[in-house]
Write an enzyme that holds these catalytic residues in place. Structure first.
Site, PDB file in Angstrom:
ATOM      1  N   GLY A 183      87.872  91.410   6.507  1.00  0.00           N
ATOM      2  CA  GLY A 183      87.128  92.502   6.718  1.00  0.00           C
ATOM      3  C   GLY A 183      86.193  92.672   5.391  1.00  0.00           C
ATOM      4  O   GLY A 183      86.946  93.307   4.173  1.00  0.00           O
ATOM      5  N   ILE A 201      88.921  98.416   3.351  1.00  0.00           N
ATOM      6  CA  ILE A 201      88.678 100.008   3.837  1.00  0.00           C
ATOM      7  C   ILE A 201      90.135 100.648   4.078  1.00  0.00           C
ATOM      8  O   ILE A 201      90.179 101.570   4.187  1.00  0.00           O
ATOM      9  CB  ILE A 201      87.975 100.148   4.647  1.00  0.00           C
ATOM     10  CG1 ILE A 201      88.080  99.700   6.235  1.00  0.00           C
ATOM     11  CG2 ILE A 201      86.400  99.581   4.396  1.00  0.00           C
ATOM     12  CD1 ILE A 201      87.117  99.998   7.299  1.00  0.00           C
ATOM     13  N   ASP A 202      91.143  99.780   4.481  1.00  0.00           N
ATOM     14  CA  ASP A 202      92.368 100.129   4.976  1.00  0.00           C
ATOM     15  C   ASP A 202      93.169 100.853   3.876  1.00  0.00           C
ATOM     16  O   ASP A 202      94.087 101.657   4.361  1.00  0.00           O
ATOM     17  CB  ASP A 202      93.193  98.881   5.665  1.00  0.00           C
ATOM     18  CG  ASP A 202      92.295  98.444   6.891  1.00  0.00           C
ATOM     19  OD1 ASP A 202      91.508  99.021   7.630  1.00  0.00           O
ATOM     20  OD2 ASP A 202      92.502  97.324   7.042  1.00  0.00           O
ATOM     21  N   GLU A 249      91.614 119.108  13.404  1.00  0.00           N
ATOM     22  CA  GLU A 249      92.827 119.890  14.063  1.00  0.00           C
ATOM     23  C   GLU A 249      94.180 119.104  13.987  1.00  0.00           C
ATOM     24  O   GLU A 249      95.014 119.608  13.588  1.00  0.00           O
ATOM     25  CB  GLU A 249      92.751 120.175  15.436  1.00  0.00           C
ATOM     26  CG  GLU A 249      91.916 121.705  15.731  1.00  0.00           C
ATOM     27  CD  GLU A 249      90.546 121.558  14.944  1.00  0.00           C
ATOM     28  OE1 GLU A 249      89.718 120.861  14.977  1.00  0.00           O
ATOM     29  OE2 GLU A 249      90.226 122.775  14.148  1.00  0.00           O
ATOM     30  N   LYS A 260      90.193 128.733  18.850  1.00  0.00           N
ATOM     31  CA  LYS A 260      89.180 128.028  18.449  1.00  0.00           C
ATOM     32  C   LYS A 260      88.357 127.716  19.567  1.00  0.00           C
ATOM     33  O   LYS A 260      88.640 127.618  21.014  1.00  0.00           O
ATOM     34  CB  LYS A 260      89.583 126.881  17.956  1.00  0.00           C
ATOM     35  CG  LYS A 260      90.595 126.883  16.779  1.00  0.00           C
ATOM     36  CD  LYS A 260      90.796 125.734  16.086  1.00  0.00           C
ATOM     37  CE  LYS A 260      91.611 126.001  14.776  1.00  0.00           C
ATOM     38  NZ  LYS A 260      91.779 124.844  13.759  1.00  0.00           N
ATOM     39  N   LEU A 298      80.577 100.771  11.847  1.00  0.00           N
ATOM     40  CA  LEU A 298      79.842 101.958  10.895  1.00  0.00           C
ATOM     41  C   LEU A 298      80.781 102.084   9.321  1.00  0.00           C
ATOM     42  O   LEU A 298      80.210 102.225   8.236  1.00  0.00           O
ATOM     43  CB  LEU A 298      79.662 103.248  11.566  1.00  0.00           C
ATOM     44  CG  LEU A 298      78.551 103.754  12.141  1.00  0.00           C
ATOM     45  CD1 LEU A 298      78.605 104.973  12.785  1.00  0.00           C
ATOM     46  CD2 LEU A 298      77.308 103.660  11.197  1.00  0.00           C
ATOM     47  N   GLN A 299      82.123 102.409   9.743  1.00  0.00           N
ATOM     48  CA  GLN A 299      83.097 102.488   8.600  1.00  0.00           C
ATOM     49  C   GLN A 299      83.005 101.464   7.541  1.00  0.00           C
ATOM     50  O   GLN A 299      83.494 101.775   6.424  1.00  0.00           O
ATOM     51  CB  GLN A 299      84.331 102.808   9.205  1.00  0.00           C
ATOM     52  CG  GLN A 299      84.423 103.733  10.260  1.00  0.00           C
ATOM     53  CD  GLN A 299      85.510 103.795  11.045  1.00  0.00           C
ATOM     54  OE1 GLN A 299      86.650 104.244  10.664  1.00  0.00           O
ATOM     55  NE2 GLN A 299      85.689 103.036  12.370  1.00  0.00           N
TER      56      GLN A 299
HETATM   57  O1  F6P Z   1      90.910  95.067   7.532  1.00  0.00           O
HETATM   58  C1  F6P Z   1      89.656  95.926   7.823  1.00  0.00           C
HETATM   59  C2  F6P Z   1      89.306  96.189   9.356  1.00  0.00           C
HETATM   60  O2  F6P Z   1      88.124  96.900   9.230  1.00  0.00           O
HETATM   61  C3  F6P Z   1      90.295  97.091   9.959  1.00  0.00           C
HETATM   62  O3  F6P Z   1      90.058  98.438   9.663  1.00  0.00           O
HETATM   63  C4  F6P Z   1      89.949  96.929  11.397  1.00  0.00           C
HETATM   64  O4  F6P Z   1      91.235  96.869  12.187  1.00  0.00           O
HETATM   65  C5  F6P Z   1      89.169  95.291  11.418  1.00  0.00           C
HETATM   66  O5  F6P Z   1      89.141  95.130   9.992  1.00  0.00           O
HETATM   67  C6  F6P Z   1      88.199  94.897  12.227  1.00  0.00           C
HETATM   68  O6  F6P Z   1      88.117  93.562  12.175  1.00  0.00           O
HETATM   69  P1  F6P Z   1      86.720  92.823  12.715  1.00  0.00           P
HETATM   70  O7  F6P Z   1      85.672  93.016  11.787  1.00  0.00           O
HETATM   71  O8  F6P Z   1      87.247  91.342  12.419  1.00  0.00           O
HETATM   72  O9  F6P Z   1      86.612  93.530  13.989  1.00  0.00           O
END
Ligand code: F6P
Length: 327
Positions: free
Chosen positions: A15, A131-132, A192, A218, A258-259
């Site tokens: 990734g 990113i993990d 939360e 809340k 997006l992340q």
């Molecule tokens: O390892 C990075 C990551 O973004 C994980 O957080 C996620 O589970 C995975 O890759 C998603 O992979 P792909 O881009 O193959 O859908």
């Protein structure tokens, strides 16, 4: 006779993560500075097998430090997981006269690198690019900080609509099998709760806790949920809360890829730049099969096998702080 690396290969795999370009730039420039040639391998191990290689000059990495993604592309190669695939990759290494490899990626990338290095006796250095943030031995991985900030900004926006409509939102975030993104984004965004794989919270208990807080003090709630949970993720949890509290207006938001995008934060650019320079230094010191990471702001060398096999846990005080602050 003195052993000297003349040509290094660099690739990004798995990734993509923001800051990978900054790392490729740093590897390239630090190598050239030390009179080592650099060959960029496109599409990770897939490109290594297919021979997709281009020699890089300092200009090839100009103007990329601020760009997300990876200019040399990435892939998840099934072939490289087989001895036959690695044998083909070694043909490229010989043909291109590559003396050592720098691989930028996560767990899967490092596992492949380790097997390859052991089979063909080629020096390999890993840079933590995911990113993990789930690699043991480094405080941070390249891309994690950017992703965390992206999630925080998304949750800030979701909070506006959650408050306006008095809703409970379950926000699903990435992290593979680790809860770093979920836990830390929950703290940063004032959520939360965070439901993470490292802490098996009693699900029913948690759902009624959310319900109680919502009723008592809340008018809206945000729960960050790690992907790939055994309980089935944000959708399943939302469904269960609706069963317990049919009176609540519940919504789910899955942030998805997006992340993984966007311009890297200063933190990620600096981390990637330091690690790229340190990777070349490590090769010149004849290190092999290590990950270059950072601990307490110092560069560290960690055996690749440890980086992938040891478990990096979330900090207990953060789990506790989130609970305290959610009253
Ligand atoms: O390892 C990075 C990551 O973004 C994980 O957080 C996620 O589970 C995975 O890759 C998603 O992979 P792909 O881009 O193959 O859908």
């Amino acid at each position: 006779m003195e052993y000297r690396i003349k040509t290094v290969g660099v690739l990004t795999s798995g990734g993509d993560s923001p800051g990978m370009n900054a790392a490729v730039r740093a590897v390239t420039r630090a190598a050239i500075y030390n009179n080592i040639r650099v060959k960029a391998i496109y599409r990770g191990y897939k490109g290594l097998i297919l021979g997709e290689v281009k020699e890089f000059t300092t200009q090839d990495v100009s103007n990329i430090i601020q760009r997300g993604g990876t200019i040399i592309k990435s892939a998840r190669s099934k072939e490289f997981m087989t001895p036959e695939g690695r044998a083909q990759a070694y043909e490229t290494i010989k043909r291109e006269a590559i003396d050592a490899l720098i691989v930028i990626g996560g767990n899967g990338t490092f596992a492949g690198a380790l097997a390859f290095s052991q089979e063909y006796n080629i020096p390999v250095i890993g840079l933590p690019g995911t990113i993990d943030n789930d690699l043991w031995g480094t405080d941070m991985t390249i891309g994690y900080d950017t992703s965390l900030n992206t999630i925080m900004e998304c949750v800030d926006k979701l909070k506006d609509t959650a408050t306006s409509h008095e809703r409970v939102f379950f926000v699903e975030v990435m992290g593979h099998d680790a809860g770093f993104l979920a836990l830390n984004s929950a703290i940063a965004a004032g959520a939360e709760a965070a439901i993470i794989p490292e802490r098996r919270t009693q699900e029913e208990q948690l759902l009624s806790y959310i319900g109680n807080g919502f009723r008592k003090s809340k008018n809206s709630s945000i729960v960050i949920v790690s992907e790939r949970l055994e309980v089935g993720g944000a959708e399943t949890l939302a469904q269960k809360l609706k069963e317990i509290h049919p009176e609540y207006d519940v919504r789910v938001s899955i942030l998805g890829h997006l992340q993984r995008g966007g311009s890297p934060t200063a933190q990620d650019r600096i981390l990637a730049s330091r690690l790229g320079v340190a990777a070349i230094q490590a090769l010149m010191e004849e290190q092999r099969c290590i990950m270059v990471g950072v601990k307490n702001d110092e560069i560290v060398y960690v055996p690749l096998s440890k980086a992938i096999n040891e478990h990096k846990d979330v900090k207990h005080d953060k789990v506790a702080a989130l609970q305290i602050l959610a009253i």
